[in-house]
Each structure stands twice: as structure tokens, then as C-alpha cells.
Motif scaffolding. Sequence first.
Motif, short mmCIF file in Angstrom:
data_model
loop_
_atom_site.label_atom_id
_atom_site.label_comp_id
_atom_site.label_asym_id
_atom_site.label_seq_id
_atom_site.Cartn_x
_atom_site.Cartn_y
_atom_site.Cartn_z
N ILE A 44 0.85 -1.20 0.00
CA ILE A 44 0.00 0.00 0.00
C ILE A 44 0.88 1.25 0.00
CG2 ILE A 44 -1.62 1.36 1.38
CD1 ILE A 44 -2.91 -1.36 2.19
N GLY A 45 1.98 1.20 0.74
CA GLY A 45 2.88 2.35 0.80
C GLY A 45 3.78 2.48 -0.42
N SER A 46 4.29 1.36 -0.92
CA SER A 46 5.30 1.42 -1.99
C SER A 46 4.75 1.14 -3.38
CB SER A 46 6.39 0.40 -1.70
OG SER A 46 5.90 -0.93 -1.89
N GLN A 47 3.70 0.36 -3.48
CA GLN A 47 3.12 -0.12 -4.74
C GLN A 47 4.16 -0.86 -5.59
OE1 GLN A 47 0.30 2.50 -6.73
NE2 GLN A 47 0.36 3.83 -4.93
N ASP A 48 5.07 -1.55 -4.93
CA ASP A 48 6.10 -2.33 -5.61
C ASP A 48 5.60 -3.77 -5.78
OD1 ASP A 48 8.35 -3.66 -6.50
OD2 ASP A 48 9.69 -2.81 -4.98
N GLN A 71 -7.14 -11.16 3.51
CA GLN A 71 -6.62 -9.99 4.22
C GLN A 71 -6.70 -8.74 3.35
OE1 GLN A 71 -2.82 -10.37 6.15
NE2 GLN A 71 -3.31 -12.38 6.99
N ALA A 72 -6.41 -8.88 2.06
CA ALA A 72 -6.48 -7.73 1.16
C ALA A 72 -7.92 -7.21 1.08
CB ALA A 72 -5.97 -8.11 -0.23
N ILE A 73 -8.87 -8.12 0.97
CA ILE A 73 -10.28 -7.72 0.89
C ILE A 73 -10.70 -7.00 2.17
CG2 ILE A 73 -12.66 -8.54 0.73
CD1 ILE A 73 -11.52 -10.85 -1.04
N ILE A 74 -10.33 -7.55 3.30
CA ILE A 74 -10.70 -6.92 4.57
C ILE A 74 -10.08 -5.53 4.68
CG2 ILE A 74 -10.45 -7.07 7.09
CD1 ILE A 74 -10.86 -10.14 6.76
N GLN A 83 -8.60 0.43 -1.97
CA GLN A 83 -9.17 -0.49 -2.96
C GLN A 83 -8.44 -0.46 -4.30
OE1 GLN A 83 -13.43 -0.64 -3.23
NE2 GLN A 83 -13.36 -1.55 -5.26
N PRO A 84 -8.19 0.70 -4.90
CA PRO A 84 -7.53 0.67 -6.21
C PRO A 84 -6.16 -0.02 -6.18
CG PRO A 84 -8.42 2.85 -5.78
CD PRO A 84 -8.56 2.06 -4.50
N LYS A 85 -5.39 0.26 -5.15
CA LYS A 85 -4.04 -0.34 -5.04
C LYS A 85 -4.13 -1.85 -4.86
CE LYS A 85 -2.10 3.80 -2.93
NZ LYS A 85 -1.53 4.37 -1.71
N LEU A 86 -4.97 -2.29 -3.91
CA LEU A 86 -5.05 -3.72 -3.61
C LEU A 86 -5.76 -4.50 -4.72
CD1 LEU A 86 -5.61 -3.54 0.24
CD2 LEU A 86 -3.55 -4.27 -0.97
N ASP A 131 -19.91 -4.34 -3.89
CA ASP A 131 -19.30 -3.45 -4.89
C ASP A 131 -17.93 -3.97 -5.33
OD1 ASP A 131 -21.50 -1.80 -4.68
OD2 ASP A 131 -20.50 -0.33 -3.37
N LEU A 132 -17.17 -4.49 -4.37
CA LEU A 132 -15.84 -5.02 -4.68
C LEU A 132 -15.93 -6.24 -5.59
CD1 LEU A 132 -12.78 -5.01 -4.30
CD2 LEU A 132 -13.13 -6.38 -2.23
N VAL A 133 -16.87 -7.12 -5.30
CA VAL A 133 -17.05 -8.32 -6.13
C VAL A 133 -17.39 -7.91 -7.56
CG1 VAL A 133 -18.52 -10.33 -6.53
CG2 VAL A 133 -17.64 -9.88 -4.23
N LEU A 134 -18.30 -6.96 -7.71
CA LEU A 134 -18.66 -6.47 -9.05
C LEU A 134 -17.46 -5.84 -9.75
CD1 LEU A 134 -22.18 -4.94 -8.29
CD2 LEU A 134 -21.67 -7.09 -9.48
N LYS A 135 -16.69 -5.07 -9.02
CA LYS A 135 -15.49 -4.43 -9.58
C LYS A 135 -14.48 -5.47 -10.03
CE LYS A 135 -12.23 -1.18 -9.94
NZ LYS A 135 -12.15 -0.26 -11.03
N MET A 136 -14.24 -6.48 -9.19
CA MET A 136 -13.26 -7.51 -9.53
C MET A 136 -13.73 -8.35 -10.71
SD MET A 136 -10.57 -7.04 -7.74
CE MET A 136 -9.61 -8.54 -7.81
N GLU A 137 -15.02 -8.63 -10.78
CA GLU A 137 -15.54 -9.37 -11.93
C GLU A 137 -15.31 -8.57 -13.21
OE1 GLU A 137 -19.65 -10.10 -10.96
OE2 GLU A 137 -19.17 -11.99 -9.94
N GLU A 138 -15.54 -7.26 -13.14
CA GLU A 138 -15.32 -6.39 -14.29
C GLU A 138 -13.84 -6.40 -14.71
OE1 GLU A 138 -15.19 -1.62 -14.83
OE2 GLU A 138 -17.03 -2.42 -13.94
N VAL A 139 -12.95 -6.31 -13.74
CA VAL A 139 -11.51 -6.30 -14.02
C VAL A 139 -11.08 -7.62 -14.65
CG1 VAL A 139 -9.23 -6.33 -12.92
CG2 VAL A 139 -10.90 -4.60 -12.27
#
Length: 146
Positions: A44-48, A71-74, A83-86, A131-139
Motif C-alpha cells: 500500500i505504501g510502496s506499490q512495488d 486480508q487484502a479484501i478486509i 481499494q484501487p491499489k489492492l 461493490d468489490l465483487v462487481l469491480k473484480m468481476e469487471e476487471v
Amino acid sequence: LVFAEGHINSRHAAERLHRCWGSGAGRDIDATKASMDGLLKEYIGSQDVEEASRCLSSLKVPFFHHECVKQAIIMMLEEPANQPKLTSLLTKFSQSGLISDHQMSTGFHRVKQRLPDLELDIPQAGDRFTDLVLKMEEVFLKNGAI
């Protein structure tokens, strides 16, 4: 041999075979969970992505990658700004094959099972999860993963 063949061909056979040879890189479950939490927070801090991938791979627990997904979802439910990063990280893990479709699905399923408990601490958890499930399905549809 028939008995062994039945075990090899049964549901979740690959994961059971991995487990029978010991726990990852000699870590216990709590240490593995803590390492996954640390790598997600560091990401989350580095996006590496490469560092996060290396850290997850070094744990040597492909049968437990659903915990990283959970853990990422939580983290996304607790702090929507993450959310965008994870989402990007999980997508890259999936595309690279680091996290299997089965492990990804298991992680989402485990969070879904815990939603009633999560909603005690995060009242909007149910709506955010949907909302997250819908977003991930779209991705995943956009990237050809589904």
C-alpha cells in the motif's frame, strides 16, 4: 494403489499433498498470516508489485494464498481508499499465476462467510463487499481472466 489414486484424484488433492510435506518455509500459520499482512501494508505504501510478489512467493505456501486474498479484501473494506491499489495487486497476482483462481475464489468466499461479523466493526462491509465483487468481476472479464 486404488486407494492412493482415489486420494490423488479427490477434491483439493493438490493442496493436501502440499500440506503433507510440511508448512511452507518452516513458519507456523500465525507467522505466515503476519507476513502476508506486512507485505500488503508495505505494498500500500510502496506499490512495488515485484517486491510483494517476491515476499508472497518466499512464504512457499501456495495452498494458503487465499489468506492473502482475504486480508487484502478486509483491508479494502476497512479503508476504501486502499481499494484501487489492492485490486491492482490481486489482479497482477492472478494474471501472473502467483495466486490461482481457486485460491482467489476461496479468499472471497471466506470473507463472504465472515460478513456478519465484519459488519459489527464495519457497518458498510456488506455493501462494500458487493461493490468489490462487481469491480473484480469487471476487471477479470476485461483482462480475460474469467
